[in-house]
Scaffold this motif. Structure first.
Motif, short mmCIF file in Angstrom:
data_model
loop_
_atom_site.label_atom_id
_atom_site.label_comp_id
_atom_site.label_asym_id
_atom_site.label_seq_id
_atom_site.Cartn_x
_atom_site.Cartn_y
_atom_site.Cartn_z
N GLU A 48 -6.10 13.08 11.10
CA GLU A 48 -4.79 12.43 10.98
C GLU A 48 -4.94 10.92 10.87
O GLU A 48 -4.09 10.25 10.30
CB GLU A 48 -3.91 12.79 12.17
N HIS A 49 -6.01 10.42 11.46
CA HIS A 49 -6.34 9.00 11.35
C HIS A 49 -7.83 8.88 11.07
O HIS A 49 -8.64 9.67 11.56
CB HIS A 49 -6.00 8.25 12.64
N PHE A 50 -8.19 7.89 10.29
CA PHE A 50 -9.60 7.64 10.00
C PHE A 50 -9.79 6.16 9.72
O PHE A 50 -9.00 5.54 9.01
CB PHE A 50 -10.08 8.47 8.81
N HIS A 51 -10.81 5.61 10.30
CA HIS A 51 -11.14 4.19 10.17
C HIS A 51 -9.95 3.30 10.56
O HIS A 51 -9.68 2.28 9.93
CB HIS A 51 -11.60 3.86 8.75
N GLY A 52 -9.22 3.77 11.59
CA GLY A 52 -8.09 2.99 12.09
C GLY A 52 -6.85 3.05 11.24
O GLY A 52 -5.90 2.29 11.46
N LEU A 53 -6.81 3.98 10.28
CA LEU A 53 -5.68 4.08 9.35
C LEU A 53 -5.13 5.51 9.35
O LEU A 53 -5.88 6.46 9.53
CB LEU A 53 -6.12 3.71 7.92
N PRO A 54 -3.83 5.66 9.11
CA PRO A 54 -3.29 7.02 8.96
C PRO A 54 -3.79 7.65 7.67
O PRO A 54 -3.89 6.98 6.64
CB PRO A 54 -1.77 6.78 8.91
N VAL A 55 -4.11 8.94 7.75
CA VAL A 55 -4.57 9.64 6.55
C VAL A 55 -3.38 10.03 5.69
O VAL A 55 -2.37 10.54 6.18
CB VAL A 55 -5.38 10.89 6.95
N HIS A 56 -3.49 9.78 4.40
CA HIS A 56 -2.38 10.03 3.47
C HIS A 56 -2.87 10.85 2.28
O HIS A 56 -3.86 10.52 1.64
CB HIS A 56 -1.82 8.69 2.95
N ASN A 57 -2.14 11.94 1.99
CA ASN A 57 -2.40 12.74 0.80
C ASN A 57 -1.54 12.22 -0.34
O ASN A 57 -0.30 12.34 -0.28
CB ASN A 57 -2.06 14.21 1.04
N PRO A 58 -2.11 11.61 -1.37
CA PRO A 58 -1.29 11.05 -2.44
C PRO A 58 -0.53 12.13 -3.20
O PRO A 58 -1.09 13.15 -3.59
CB PRO A 58 -2.32 10.36 -3.34
N ASP A 59 0.75 11.89 -3.39
CA ASP A 59 1.61 12.80 -4.14
C ASP A 59 2.63 11.97 -4.91
O ASP A 59 3.67 11.59 -4.37
CB ASP A 59 2.32 13.78 -3.19
N PRO A 60 2.34 11.65 -6.17
CA PRO A 60 3.23 10.80 -6.95
C PRO A 60 4.66 11.33 -7.04
O PRO A 60 5.60 10.57 -7.22
CB PRO A 60 2.57 10.78 -8.34
N SER A 61 4.82 12.66 -6.90
CA SER A 61 6.16 13.24 -7.03
C SER A 61 7.03 12.98 -5.81
O SER A 61 8.24 13.22 -5.85
CB SER A 61 6.04 14.75 -7.26
N SER A 62 6.42 12.51 -4.71
CA SER A 62 7.20 12.31 -3.48
C SER A 62 7.68 10.88 -3.31
O SER A 62 8.13 10.50 -2.23
CB SER A 62 6.36 12.71 -2.26
N GLY A 63 7.58 10.08 -4.35
CA GLY A 63 8.06 8.70 -4.28
C GLY A 63 6.94 7.70 -4.42
O GLY A 63 5.79 8.07 -4.72
N PRO A 64 7.23 6.43 -4.21
CA PRO A 64 6.22 5.37 -4.36
C PRO A 64 5.03 5.58 -3.43
O PRO A 64 5.18 6.03 -2.30
CB PRO A 64 6.99 4.09 -3.99
N LEU A 65 3.86 5.26 -3.93
CA LEU A 65 2.65 5.36 -3.13
C LEU A 65 2.58 4.19 -2.15
O LEU A 65 3.09 3.10 -2.43
CB LEU A 65 1.42 5.35 -4.02
N PRO A 66 1.95 4.39 -0.99
CA PRO A 66 1.79 3.28 -0.04
C PRO A 66 0.83 2.24 -0.59
O PRO A 66 0.11 2.48 -1.57
CB PRO A 66 1.24 3.97 1.20
N ALA A 67 0.80 1.09 0.04
CA ALA A 67 -0.15 0.05 -0.36
C ALA A 67 -1.57 0.59 -0.24
O ALA A 67 -1.89 1.33 0.68
CB ALA A 67 0.03 -1.18 0.52
N ALA A 68 -2.40 0.24 -1.18
CA ALA A 68 -3.74 0.81 -1.27
C ALA A 68 -4.57 0.59 -0.03
O ALA A 68 -5.42 1.42 0.32
CB ALA A 68 -4.47 0.25 -2.49
N ASP A 69 -4.33 -0.51 0.68
CA ASP A 69 -5.14 -0.83 1.85
C ASP A 69 -4.49 -0.44 3.17
O ASP A 69 -4.98 -0.79 4.24
CB ASP A 69 -5.49 -2.32 1.87
N SER A 70 -3.36 0.31 3.11
CA SER A 70 -2.61 0.63 4.33
C SER A 70 -2.89 2.02 4.87
O SER A 70 -2.43 2.35 5.97
CB SER A 70 -1.10 0.49 4.06
N VAL A 71 -3.62 2.84 4.13
CA VAL A 71 -3.88 4.22 4.53
C VAL A 71 -5.32 4.61 4.21
O VAL A 71 -6.00 3.94 3.44
CB VAL A 71 -2.93 5.21 3.83
N ALA A 72 -5.76 5.71 4.83
CA ALA A 72 -7.00 6.37 4.43
C ALA A 72 -6.61 7.46 3.44
O ALA A 72 -5.91 8.41 3.80
CB ALA A 72 -7.72 6.95 5.64
#
Length: 316
Positions: free
Chosen positions: A10-34
């Motif tokens: 759920e977290h890695f390297h101090g960041l929340p883990v994120h599964n990219p899904d372009p259909s669910s809206g804007p992607l988070p900032a590239a450096d804000s998630v694992a």
């Protein structure tokens, strides 16, 4: 027997883990998630296509952490082609500091079935990497060669069967920045043939001068490891020690009590053990004020008149 379920990070390297899904809206900032890349079961998109899509839609120059989940979408496939893609595009990830390979749950694929490979090339291709974790077994190809890596601070191998050759490679590597080392030894049934002698150079101290956490876990020889730890010079430099997930019994507990003091530690992790309650209390008292994490003891199996059968927490 308690079975520990391996779950997705759920977290890695101090960041929340994120599964990219372009259909669910804007992607988070590239450096804000694992970023976690995973092939969905029974979908046509293979990992190579998923990887290409990731490179095209995310500013990889800012990506700080990457997690690779299931890389197949039907039959289990070898991991080597995935590793080759990461190595081939390593220059696209100048900010990458955390990488975890094979974030796979048991329902998706048992840890002993993950068809891994020699992971050395990815460490060589990412000289600024600080945190590296791998899940898999030696009998399915997991391997490492001795190397020098100046930046690596955390190294973790989660295995149901860790090969001795890999442990020896870790002990033969030059990792001057290493602060955390976790090794899951696993079961001999699944290729786990590492011994105390394989890890002896680490226990001798001085090999990794910045090491502050050591995990020698999930082992069928947990009592032998505890005995070696009792007299190991490296313990003096540690802040936390994990001897959990294995077959630790009162024999190993007595060895810890007869060894050097452990009360300078902030944490001693003994969860999933075969210690009696009186032994646990003796260890707690001897290690105070260190926190000793020890859950309820596992049950012995087999004929009570014969040698008890004991199991590590993660094997198959």
């Amino acid at each position: 027997m308690t079975h520990i379920d391996i779950e997705h990070l759920e977290h890695f390297h101090g960041l929340p883990v994120h599964n990219p899904d372009p259909s669910s809206g804007p992607l988070p900032a590239a450096d804000s998630v694992a970023w976690r890349l995973v092939c969905e079961y029974d979908e046509e998109t293979g990992f190579a296509d998923l990887w290409e899509q990731f490179l095209e839609t995310v500013d990889t120059t800012r990506v700080r952490a990457l997690v690779i989940g299931p890389w197949w979408n039907d039959e289990y496939t070898p991991f080597a082609p995935v590793l080759e893609l990461i190595v081939a595009h390593a220059d696209r990830f100048p900010a990458l500091r955390g990488l975890f390979l094979a974030d796979v749950e048991g329902e998706e694929c048992e840890i002993s079935w993950l068809r891994m490979c020699d992971v050395t090339p990815v460490l060589e291709a990412l000289p600024l990497l600080e945190e590296f974790g791998v899940r898999g077994c030696g009998q399915e190809g997991l391997a490492l060669r001795p190397l020098r890596h100046r930046a690596l601070k955390s190294l973790r191998f989660e295995s149901g069967g860790l090969p001795g050759e890999l442990v020896r490679a870790v002990a033969a590597s030059e990792l001057p920045a290493l602060e955390r080392l976790d090794l899951w030894f696993g079961s001999s049934w699944y290729g786990g043939d590492a011994t105390v002698e394989d890890v002896r150079p680490v226990l001798a101290g001085g090999l990794f001068p910045r090491l502050r956490h050591l995990g020698l876990q999930n082992s069928e020889i947990q009592d032998e490891i505890a005995a070696a730890v009792g007299s190991a010079p490296v313990i003096a430099q540690l802040e936390s020690l994990a001897l959990s997930m294995g077959t630790l019994s009162d024999t190993g507990g007595e060895a810890l009590l007869n060894g050097q003091p452990l009360n300078h530690l902030s944490l001693l992790d003994l969860r999933h053990h075969y210690l009696t309650e009186p032994m646990v209390e003796r260890i707690r008292a001897a290690c105070a004020p260190a926190v000793v994490e020890a859950d309820e003891a596992e049950e012995d199996y087999g004929d009570p008149d014969e040698e008890p059968e004991r199991y590590v927490a993660v094997s198959e």
